[in-house]
Motif scaffolding. Structure first.
Motif, PDB file in Angstrom:
ATOM      1  N   VAL A 128    -121.509  25.938  39.183  1.00 44.15           N
ATOM      2  CA  VAL A 128    -122.068  24.723  38.576  1.00 44.15           C
ATOM      3  C   VAL A 128    -123.592  24.742  38.593  1.00 44.15           C
ATOM      4  N   ALA A 129    -124.163  24.945  39.761  1.00 44.13           N
ATOM      5  CA  ALA A 129    -125.627  24.848  39.895  1.00 44.13           C
ATOM      6  C   ALA A 129    -126.346  26.092  39.378  1.00 44.13           C
ATOM      7  N   LYS A 130    -125.784  27.247  39.668  1.00 41.40           N
ATOM      8  CA  LYS A 130    -126.466  28.495  39.315  1.00 41.40           C
ATOM      9  C   LYS A 130    -126.135  28.955  37.898  1.00 41.40           C
ATOM     10  N   LYS A 131    -124.839  28.948  37.560  1.00 38.45           N
ATOM     11  CA  LYS A 131    -124.421  29.475  36.263  1.00 38.45           C
ATOM     12  C   LYS A 131    -124.259  28.402  35.189  1.00 38.45           C
ATOM     13  N   LYS A 132    -124.414  27.137  35.573  1.00 37.92           N
ATOM     14  CA  LYS A 132    -124.354  26.005  34.637  1.00 37.92           C
ATOM     15  C   LYS A 132    -123.001  25.885  33.943  1.00 37.92           C
ATOM     16  N   MET A 133    -121.944  26.264  34.622  1.00 38.72           N
ATOM     17  CA  MET A 133    -120.596  26.125  34.077  1.00 38.72           C
ATOM     18  C   MET A 133    -120.098  24.695  34.243  1.00 38.72           C
ATOM     19  N   THR A 134    -119.315  24.233  33.268  1.00 39.49           N
ATOM     20  CA  THR A 134    -118.808  22.857  33.334  1.00 39.49           C
ATOM     21  C   THR A 134    -117.324  22.765  32.993  1.00 39.49           C
ATOM     22  N   HIS A 135    -116.602  23.877  33.086  1.00 36.22           N
ATOM     23  CA  HIS A 135    -115.154  23.868  32.857  1.00 36.22           C
ATOM     24  C   HIS A 135    -114.468  24.644  33.971  1.00 36.22           C
ATOM     25  N   PHE A 136    -113.441  24.026  34.566  1.00 36.77           N
ATOM     26  CA  PHE A 136    -112.728  24.676  35.669  1.00 36.77           C
ATOM     27  C   PHE A 136    -111.256  24.320  35.611  1.00 36.77           C
ATOM     28  N   ASN A 137    -110.434  25.259  36.078  1.00 38.02           N
ATOM     29  CA  ASN A 137    -109.041  24.878  36.308  1.00 38.02           C
ATOM     30  C   ASN A 137    -108.780  24.898  37.797  1.00 38.02           C
ATOM     31  N   ILE A 138    -108.039  23.904  38.219  1.00 34.50           N
ATOM     32  CA  ILE A 138    -107.853  23.638  39.635  1.00 34.50           C
ATOM     33  C   ILE A 138    -106.543  24.255  40.095  1.00 34.50           C
ATOM     34  N   MET A 139    -106.534  24.719  41.327  1.00 33.75           N
ATOM     35  CA  MET A 139    -105.329  25.321  41.885  1.00 33.75           C
ATOM     36  C   MET A 139    -104.571  24.267  42.698  1.00 33.75           C
ATOM     37  N   GLU A 140    -104.061  24.630  43.856  1.00 36.82           N
ATOM     38  CA  GLU A 140    -103.249  23.692  44.627  1.00 36.82           C
ATOM     39  C   GLU A 140    -104.087  22.508  45.113  1.00 36.82           C
ATOM     40  N   THR A 141    -103.459  21.349  45.137  1.00 37.06           N
ATOM     41  CA  THR A 141    -104.130  20.111  45.525  1.00 37.06           C
ATOM     42  C   THR A 141    -103.416  19.505  46.730  1.00 37.06           C
ATOM     43  N   PRO A 142    -104.118  19.252  47.829  1.00 33.97           N
ATOM     44  CA  PRO A 142    -103.457  18.771  49.057  1.00 33.97           C
ATOM     45  C   PRO A 142    -102.821  17.394  48.903  1.00 33.97           C
ATOM     46  N   THR A 143    -103.592  16.431  48.397  1.00 35.10           N
ATOM     47  CA  THR A 143    -103.108  15.061  48.213  1.00 35.10           C
ATOM     48  C   THR A 143    -103.778  14.478  46.978  1.00 35.10           C
ATOM     49  N   ALA A 144    -103.233  13.350  46.515  1.00 33.99           N
ATOM     50  CA  ALA A 144    -103.855  12.675  45.377  1.00 33.99           C
ATOM     51  C   ALA A 144    -105.273  12.223  45.731  1.00 33.99           C
ATOM     52  N   LEU A 145    -105.449  11.675  46.925  1.00 33.31           N
ATOM     53  CA  LEU A 145    -106.769  11.190  47.334  1.00 33.31           C
ATOM     54  C   LEU A 145    -107.760  12.338  47.439  1.00 33.31           C
ATOM     55  N   ALA A 146    -107.355  13.445  48.019  1.00 35.19           N
ATOM     56  CA  ALA A 146    -108.250  14.602  48.138  1.00 35.19           C
ATOM     57  C   ALA A 146    -108.665  15.096  46.758  1.00 35.19           C
ATOM     58  N   THR A 147    -107.727  15.105  45.817  1.00 31.96           N
ATOM     59  CA  THR A 147    -108.027  15.574  44.464  1.00 31.96           C
ATOM     60  C   THR A 147    -109.027  14.654  43.777  1.00 31.96           C
ATOM     61  N   ALA A 148    -108.835  13.347  43.925  1.00 35.58           N
ATOM     62  CA  ALA A 148    -109.760  12.386  43.329  1.00 35.58           C
ATOM     63  C   ALA A 148    -111.161  12.533  43.934  1.00 35.58           C
ATOM     64  N   LYS A 149    -111.223  12.675  45.267  1.00 36.27           N
ATOM     65  CA  LYS A 149    -112.521  12.846  45.928  1.00 36.27           C
ATOM     66  C   LYS A 149    -113.205  14.118  45.448  1.00 36.27           C
ATOM     67  N   TRP A 150    -112.423  15.188  45.345  1.00 32.84           N
ATOM     68  CA  TRP A 150    -112.977  16.473  44.911  1.00 32.84           C
ATOM     69  C   TRP A 150    -113.549  16.366  43.499  1.00 32.84           C
ATOM     70  N   ASN A 151    -112.806  15.722  42.600  1.00 34.21           N
ATOM     71  CA  ASN A 151    -113.310  15.533  41.242  1.00 34.21           C
ATOM     72  C   ASN A 151    -114.655  14.812  41.273  1.00 34.21           C
ATOM     73  N   ASN A 152    -114.736  13.739  42.028  1.00 31.71           N
ATOM     74  CA  ASN A 152    -115.970  12.950  42.049  1.00 31.71           C
ATOM     75  C   ASN A 152    -117.138  13.727  42.638  1.00 31.71           C
ATOM     76  N   LYS A 153    -116.875  14.521  43.655  1.00 22.69           N
ATOM     77  CA  LYS A 153    -117.950  15.330  44.253  1.00 22.69           C
ATOM     78  C   LYS A 153    -118.419  16.414  43.282  1.00 22.69           C
ATOM     79  N   LEU A 154    -117.464  17.015  42.574  1.00 25.71           N
ATOM     80  CA  LEU A 154    -117.829  18.045  41.604  1.00 25.71           C
ATOM     81  C   LEU A 154    -118.611  17.438  40.447  1.00 25.71           C
TER      82      LEU A 154
END
Length: 648
Positions: A128-154
């Motif tokens: 994101v910061a170095k290569k300026k990429m803005t598209h990703f596919n996500i692998m395994e997700t621990p919980t719904a809350l963790a996934t939502a938090k991760w999205n917001n941080k990214l």
């Protein structure tokens, strides 16, 4: 002996110490790299108001730019944004790669010894910061809350880039049975549905569209905005590993269900509550030579001995395109003898520009399948037909063919080199950027890419779960019911083999000793051949043989001959089971349905209604003699396409 043990202990201890020191060394290195990447980021985007209009000042210049103005025409917004982008930012938009997350939803910046995949992938800050990429596919997700938090941080990290272009998160299918590297990511906190092949067994377009709408709601709640599905491929080759991801071997049935599926996820038009579908694999990935998958060199060829190339287009022309699918993914393979050069679909200008763009008029995003340029730790680059080209030459050929994005890649440096050399024009890149950015704007990501971490109850809610169970009930196919053994009466004792644990609470008829049983229920997974190559990924791709080895078959038959037996066929691919079928009093085709649902059918809690979406062949000889591109053409199938019984 003591001396040998002592020396062995010293050697093992030394190795462990060296490994620990190496990990500590790399941990320090990773921390420094992450810190350096973070230093490339600027401030967060403030929310400002101009003449009564509130907007996110994504480029932090204190002014309302056209691309920041939600009231402006999308095409003007795209033009304005492209005019502000430098080549590094443009190159970053052409790639989509995989990202990991920590158990608590933190960004994965330091690889973990406990997660080998984290060792194989770049960090979020690097891409994101170095290569300026803005598209990703996500692998395994621990919980719904963790996934939502991760999205917001990214998203917050991306916001701190110079232009604040939001991230688009994509995902493989998540509503099925389990995790299969490279194809699906079963997610336990989502509602559970049958496989696409099972949806084909329902023949129910309304149900499939309803699934798409439910999947859309669960995805959007977590920030997942691109579905790397559906598969519009046809299961005309029974040995092909990915049959279960298709709807059918029948093109017209697949077309109807593909259309319903895309409409469910996207709606009638792509908008702020939509999930964009990347329908795959153009122009039909099913007719694999010998049934071998095109991820690997052994399966690089797609063949058309029945001259049936156009038949495989029908789910796209009458399905995905009628539903206005936003994006398209070509497959890995080479359509042998169908175009002016035998190269893989994403390298093939006749396919991408000639057929998809010019003839069929598709102007959405075209993204390659994963890792066709560079090698991955789990597989070599699937650069079929262009193996002799350098990585940079491969990127040029993909862009020249007409593709917009490269999947499973992060080689922004190669695009920058091509631009610097003049081998690719900036205008050519800009034409792809227009399509890519158009979807970001349509999805509303520039206005708000964040999700509400406090409002996730919609994910896997009871109503959605019950709808998934309804679909599973409709997907099960009763193939055989000798002397109407089914449904079983509630007083019948059953012994189960091959099913999950914990069913006894709901089915007290289950006994642990076969001698106490009236009926045996055995669930069989489709056989497959051992991997032939050295690729790690190939160990997870089930292909090849469909019949059981003699030793295994004899074991199954021995069990079937002890008591009246009901056989459940887990239809990952159509198994060759004439002897097992003959020894069974009843046979059920299962398409990733829960064992509880299967037992409900057996005890008559509902009347089966599913119809086979593919035929079940009678022998491996028949499989080997059928044509890879032709539907329902094996000789004397054990059960034909469309077969299905009920209790009536």
């Amino acid at each position: 002996m003591k001396k040998v043990l002592k020396i062995t202990g010293i050697i093992l201890g030394s190795i462990a110490l060296l490994l620990l020191l190496a990990y500590l060394f790399f941990t320090v290195k990773w921390h420094r790299e992450s810190s350096a990447n973070m230093d490339l980021l600027g401030e967060e985007a403030p929310t400002l108001t101009y003449e009564g209009h509130t907007y996110r000042d994504l480029n932090k210049n204190g002014e309302l730019d056209v691309y920041e103005d939600s009231r402006a025409d999308i095409e003007y917004r795209i033009t304005n944004l492209i005019s502000q982008m430098n080549q590094e930012e443009k190159s970053g938009l052409l790639f989509i790669h995989m990202l990991m997350m920590e158990e608590d939803g933190e960004l994965s910046e330091i690889p973990s010894l406990g997660n080998p995949f984290s060792m194989m992938l770049e960090t979020a800050s690097s891409m994101v910061a170095k290569k300026k990429m803005t598209h990703f596919n996500i692998m395994e997700t621990p919980t719904a809350l963790a996934t939502a938090k991760w999205n917001n941080k990214l998203q917050k990290m991306a916001e701190r880039n110079r232009l604040g272009i939001p991230v688009t998160i994509a995902t493989d299918p998540r509503h099925g049975k389990g995790f299969n590297v490279g194809t699906s990511v079963g997610t336990r906190f989502f509602s559970r549905w049958p496989s696409p092949l099972g949806m084909g067994a329902t023949r129910d377009t309304n149900l499939v569209r309803e699934f798409g709408d439910i999947g859309r709601q669960e995805y959007v709640a977590l920030g997942l905005r691109v579905a790397l599905h559906p598969m519009a491929d046809l299961a005309t080759e029974p040995r092909w590993a990915r049959n279960k991801g298709t709807f059918s071997e029948d093109a017209h049935l697949a077309a109807k269900l593909t259309k319903a599926y895309v409409l469910g996820f996207q709606g009638d038009s792509l908008g702020k509550k939509s999930v964009a579908c990347m329908t795959k694999h153009f122009s039909g990935g099913g007719p694999q030579e010998g049934g071998l998958d095109a991820h690997f060199a052994s399966g690089k060829g797609q063949v058309y001995p029945g001259n049936n190339f156009d038949y495989h287009l029908i789910p796209f022309t009458e399905g995905a395109f009628e539903a206005n699918t936003a994006q398209i993914m070509p497959y890995y393979g080479i359509p042998i003898g169908q175009t002016s050069e035998d190269v893989g679909f994403s390298y093939n200008k006749d396919i991408i520009t000639g057929l998809l763009r010019d003839s069929l008029g598709f102007d959405g995003v075209v993204c390659t399948d994963w890792a066709i340029v560079t090698d991955m730790p789990v597989k070599d680059a699937s650069a079929w037909g262009v193996e002799q080209l350098s990585e940079k030459e491969r990127v040029k050929k993909i862009l020249d063919a007409g593709c917009d994005m490269m999947g499973g890649e992060s080689r922004t440096d190669l695009v920058l080199e091509l631009l610097k050399e003049g081998a690719i024009s900036e205008d050519r890149i800009d034409s792809s950027l227009r399509r890519i950015l158009r979807d970001k704007f349509r999805l509303g990501l520039f206005e708000n890419p964040y999700v509400d971490e406090e409002n996730l109850d919609i994910v896997g809610n009871p109503g959605f779960v019950e709808k998934g169970k309804e679909a599973q009930r409709k997907a099960l196919v009763l193939l055989k019911n000798e002397n109407n053994i089914l449904p079983l009466s509630n007083d019948k004792k059953i012994y189960i083999e091959g099913m999950g644990e914990g069913l006894e609470d709901k089915f007290p008829q289950i006994v642990s000793n076969i001698a106490d049983a009236d009926v045996v229920i055995q669930k069989l997974e489709t056989p497959f051949s051992p991997p032939t190559g050295e690729s790690f990924l190939e160990r997870f791709i089930h292909q090849g043989r469909l019949d059981f080895e003699e030793k295994e078959k004899n074991k199954i038959l021995k069990l079937a001959n002890t008591k009246p037996t009901i056989t459940v066929l887990a239809m990952e691919r159509p198994p060759v089971v004439p002897d097992i079928n003959a020894a069974s009093k009843a046979v059920i085709a299962d398409f990733e349905c829960e064992d509880e649902i299967i037992l409900e059918l057996i005890f008559g809690k509902f009347n089966p209604s599913g119809k086979l979406p593919i035929e079940i062949p009678s022998s491996m000889e028949a499989v080997e003699n059928q044509k890879e591109d032709v539907p329902y053409d094996s000789k004397n199938p054990l059960y034909p396409f469309g077969h299905g019984l009920s209790f009536d």
